[in-house]
Design an enzyme around this catalytic site. Sequence first.
Site, PDB file in Angstrom:
ATOM      1  N   GLU A  60      23.570   5.604  -7.601  1.00 10.96           N
ATOM      2  CA  GLU A  60      22.104   5.713  -7.517  1.00 10.96           C
ATOM      3  C   GLU A  60      21.616   5.805  -6.069  1.00 10.96           C
ATOM      4  OE1 GLU A  60      23.833   3.040  -8.261  1.00 10.96           O
ATOM      5  OE2 GLU A  60      22.847   1.169  -7.688  1.00 10.96           O
ATOM      6  N   LEU A  65       0.829  -1.210   0.000  1.00 10.88           N
ATOM      7  CA  LEU A  65       0.000   0.000   0.000  1.00 10.88           C
ATOM      8  C   LEU A  65       0.863   1.259   0.000  1.00 10.88           C
ATOM      9  CD1 LEU A  65      -2.898  -0.824   2.487  1.00 10.88           C
ATOM     10  CD2 LEU A  65      -2.928  -0.857   0.000  1.00 10.88           C
ATOM     11  N   HIS A  79      27.959   2.600  -6.237  1.00  9.30           N
ATOM     12  CA  HIS A  79      26.534   2.720  -6.581  1.00  9.30           C
ATOM     13  C   HIS A  79      26.056   4.161  -6.406  1.00  9.30           C
ATOM     14  CE1 HIS A  79      25.557  -1.587  -6.973  1.00  9.30           C
ATOM     15  NE2 HIS A  79      26.612  -1.723  -6.202  1.00  9.30           N
ATOM     16  N   CYS A 122      28.860  -0.719 -11.150  1.00 12.68           N
ATOM     17  CA  CYS A 122      29.381  -1.900 -10.454  1.00 12.68           C
ATOM     18  C   CYS A 122      29.655  -3.031 -11.455  1.00 12.68           C
ATOM     19  CB  CYS A 122      28.439  -2.304  -9.324  1.00 12.68           C
ATOM     20  SG  CYS A 122      29.319  -3.182  -8.023  1.00 12.68           S
ATOM     21  N   ILE A 152       6.234   5.160   1.564  1.00  4.57           N
ATOM     22  CA  ILE A 152       6.035   6.472   0.935  1.00  4.57           C
ATOM     23  C   ILE A 152       5.218   7.386   1.850  1.00  4.57           C
ATOM     24  CG2 ILE A 152       5.038   7.673  -1.072  1.00  4.57           C
ATOM     25  CD1 ILE A 152       7.446   5.994  -1.802  1.00  4.57           C
TER      26      ILE A 152
HETATM   27  N1  GLN Z   1      29.216  -9.172  -8.777  1.00  8.31           N
HETATM   28  C1  GLN Z   1      30.120  -8.074  -8.766  1.00  8.31           C
HETATM   29  C2  GLN Z   1      30.978  -8.056  -7.516  1.00  8.31           C
HETATM   30  O1  GLN Z   1      30.652  -8.680  -6.532  1.00  8.31           O
HETATM   31  C3  GLN Z   1      29.378  -6.770  -8.901  1.00  8.31           C
HETATM   32  C4  GLN Z   1      28.496  -6.446  -7.752  1.00  8.31           C
HETATM   33  C5  GLN Z   1      27.457  -5.407  -8.049  1.00  8.31           C
HETATM   34  O2  GLN Z   1      27.162  -5.134  -9.204  1.00  8.31           O
HETATM   35  N2  GLN Z   1      26.850  -4.860  -7.011  1.00  8.31           N
HETATM   36  O3  GLN Z   1      31.994  -7.433  -7.490  1.00  8.31           O
END
Ligand code: GLN
Length: 535
Positions: free
Chosen positions: A510, A15, A508, A382, A19
């Site tokens: 993001e 639901l 990452h 990554c 958020i």
């Molecule tokens: N599998 C890769 C690693 O462990 C990349 C990991 C990922 O994309 N978060 O290094």
Amino acid sequence: MTKYIFVTGGVTSSLGKGIIAASLAKLLQDRGFSVTIQKFDPYINVDPGTLNPYEHGECYVTEDGAETDLDLGHYERFLNKPTSQANNVTTGRIYQTVINKERDGDYLGKTVQVIPHITDEIKRRVRLLEEENAYDIIITEIGGTVGDIESLPYLEALRQFRREAGKDNCVVIHLTLIPYLKAARELKTKPTQHSVKELLQAGIQPDILVCRTEYPLPRELREKLALFCNVDEKSVIEAIDADTIYDVPLLMLKEKLDKTVLKKLNLKSSKEPELLHWKEFLGKLKNPTREVYIALVGKYNELQDAYKSIYEAFVHAGAVNECKVRVIPIHSETLENGDAPLKLKSMDGLLVAPGFGERGIKGKLEAIKYAREHKLPFFGICLGMQCAVVEYCNNVLGMKDAASTEVNPKAKHPVIDLMPEQKKITAKGGTMRLGAYKCRIAKNTLASRIYGKSEITERHRHRYEFNNDYLDKISEAGLIPSGVNPDSGLVEIVEMKNHPFFIGVQFHPELKSTVENPHPLFVHFIRAALQSKNT
Ligand code: GLN
């Protein structure tokens, strides 16, 4: 003194408790309160790090390296404040703590039981957040749905907590569904009545009902809900389906959820929420002047939640550029038979997603080859960055058998290899390189133009890394390391010379994109996609 808000869910899952919690927190933050949000997850895994993305969606990583529920991503995107391990607790973690204490003899002579030992530990986890930082308000979202067996200890802990904290200091919001019966052309309140009954059975009278609905709630229906569920009418809040999650704070403002909460908590605020920046963002988001098509090549595409933060980062970056970003998910396995040119031809940019294991790698390499050769803007995250290195070594350096040892442990050229400290690790939970690390950025590179600074920190979740034995060879050939960890020398960013936009990052980005601070890598990637579209 800290005040507490608990959010429970009724009738069905999905639901949008996260958020609603984040939207309420945003309104309270805009009024000048310091707020944080915590999520309790009633499953037995100690954290979601070992779960398949198909099961649970993306695993969100915090600055301190906790692998957590994706709702924490919403909290950060809305509040623009980092969360930590303390913001996400599972049943597994609660039991682990209690069992460890039992083994240490902390309860010597006593029978260890759900009440009081498990419930005490749940309550302690709420207070732990308070110790970390003196918040004005802590919002705790209880995962799952009222009535689930797994949720019972949490509800009991909530009952006790509220008794101890006092009603003025602790508010319970119940998020529920008001279904619309097409045949009867009616919104129905009965499921809500039942779920409130379940809560009452656990000794909890909710203070506020937030009602998820496809249609506006008429006055009589609000009155009926108030009467049957024993709340005042102003405490029946409509949560109508929205075009975007970013509308929800404004919808909650209109329904005066923040005001109602503050009144119940006996809190005064001198300022009404203005959300100026938020409204400006929404204005741009809803009135794009152009659009781009971005291919998202990954292997968990069936479930959008698996790449939640990437999708949201595109929303933020699109708004900055006043551009509608149409993310087209492409399953990497469908690119394995020479289809990459066909599928990528009409795209303005390619993002190769993070991931684990061998499945789908070949398609990712094909997609990267296409982007490299056709000067299509490329952004690898990554595993996406690791694939870019492998592709370059095989197809530009002509290494023939270059690979990541995750995919081929016997590769002749292990250009991506297990990090040394990972080699002795066999346990899977919480053992990757996790959380924020520094990265030094080389001058006169695309990365330095994007970030505009020489040192950054970004969050990580990986076991494999760029193999520095190949560093000179690869960078001489034109794929340069433009970001490196200053302490370990680990390559964090690679980029290609003689390409308008070709960048891969080991971290990452993001995870750090928020409404207020859209991530520069995403912003510039969209800019590059716009440019490539126009040329
Ligand atoms: N599998 C890769 C690693 O462990 C990349 C990991 C990922 O994309 N978060 O290094």
